[in-house]
Design a protein around this motif. Sequence first.
Motif, PDB file in Angstrom:
ATOM      1  N   PHE A  83      -4.431  10.385   6.624  1.00 45.55           N
ATOM      2  CA  PHE A  83      -3.358   9.821   5.795  1.00 45.55           C
ATOM      3  C   PHE A  83      -2.042  10.559   6.037  1.00 45.55           C
TER       4      PHE A  83
ATOM      5  N   VAL B 227      -7.952   1.171   6.459  1.00 41.98           N
ATOM      6  CA  VAL B 227      -7.460   1.191   5.071  1.00 41.98           C
ATOM      7  C   VAL B 227      -6.551   2.401   4.850  1.00 41.98           C
ATOM      8  N   VAL B 228      -6.996   3.567   5.296  1.00 49.96           N
ATOM      9  CA  VAL B 228      -6.243   4.802   5.051  1.00 49.96           C
ATOM     10  C   VAL B 228      -4.904   4.787   5.789  1.00 49.96           C
ATOM     11  N   THR B 229      -4.928   4.423   7.077  1.00 53.91           N
ATOM     12  CA  THR B 229      -3.680   4.432   7.850  1.00 53.91           C
ATOM     13  C   THR B 229      -2.715   3.353   7.365  1.00 53.91           C
ATOM     14  N   THR B 230      -3.248   2.208   6.935  1.00 58.76           N
ATOM     15  CA  THR B 230      -2.370   1.149   6.432  1.00 58.76           C
ATOM     16  C   THR B 230      -1.706   1.560   5.123  1.00 58.76           C
ATOM     17  N   LEU B 231      -2.475   2.170   4.234  1.00 60.37           N
ATOM     18  CA  LEU B 231      -1.891   2.650   2.985  1.00 60.37           C
ATOM     19  C   LEU B 231      -0.843   3.731   3.240  1.00 60.37           C
ATOM     20  N   ALA B 232      -1.105   4.581   4.233  1.00 61.88           N
ATOM     21  CA  ALA B 232      -0.134   5.624   4.573  1.00 61.88           C
ATOM     22  C   ALA B 232       1.143   5.009   5.140  1.00 61.88           C
TER      23      ALA B 232
ATOM     24  N   PHE C 151       2.239   1.971   4.667  1.00 54.27           N
ATOM     25  CA  PHE C 151       2.866   1.235   3.575  1.00 54.27           C
ATOM     26  C   PHE C 151       3.615   2.190   2.643  1.00 54.27           C
ATOM     27  N   SER C 152       3.008   3.341   2.354  1.00 55.68           N
ATOM     28  CA  SER C 152       3.654   4.332   1.497  1.00 55.68           C
ATOM     29  C   SER C 152       4.940   4.857   2.125  1.00 55.68           C
TER      30      SER C 152
ATOM     31  N   LEU D 107       3.028  -4.824   3.894  1.00 52.46           N
ATOM     32  CA  LEU D 107       1.612  -4.466   3.884  1.00 52.46           C
ATOM     33  C   LEU D 107       0.828  -5.329   4.868  1.00 52.46           C
TER      34      LEU D 107
ATOM     35  N   THR E 207      -0.958  -3.868   8.266  1.00 51.44           N
ATOM     36  CA  THR E 207      -2.401  -4.059   8.446  1.00 51.44           C
ATOM     37  C   THR E 207      -2.710  -4.626   9.822  1.00 51.44           C
TER      38      THR E 207
END
Length: 205
Positions: free
Chosen positions: A17, A54-59, A61-62, A144, A148
Amino acid sequence: MTGPLSAILGFGLFGVFCLAFTEKILPVPPSHVLLLFLGMTAAPDGFTLAILLVVTTLASFSGCLVWYGVGRRIGFDRADRLIERAGRYVFLRPATYRKLGQAYRRKHVRVSLLAQFIPTVRNYLPIAAGALCLPALPFAIATLLGATIWNAGFLLTGYLLHGSGQDSFTVGLRIIIIVVALETTFMLALRYGPAWRRRIRLERG
């Protein structure tokens, strides 16, 4: 695998992340290099690959939300001056930023989505979205979705290369070259496209 990257990945998903988030703030290494590497080295099976996505996409996106917040905070004029001063250090031409910012005014959802497929631009165009006070929810959804798709493509490619028996370094380098070529083509089209269209109209007229 040794060095700082190995140490960061030693923290597991938190390390992943942090890497993906940091890449959004300062693209070193570029996201396609990082994602290919993670797909090749950190995903022993499909389930782990999905978790990495999931982790890299949330990172990612953040990181976009951080830049959106920065743009919202400093406003359009100061954001423009920031890119003017610092853009050259991250290979982002101020003229390119301004043209995409103008496109944001007309089609902000489409531009937010497409921006995620352009290296460097995908990192810093959220500043323009925030500076222009574009609606946060459509921006977030489009960003997002784009993040993704982008992350999934490179993670999956790296994962498949790992188990293919091919020279991963050579194939990965070819993919990176293709990405850079596509980026360059897009930038040239953005820079010279309007002039070419005007010239064609004049010749026809």
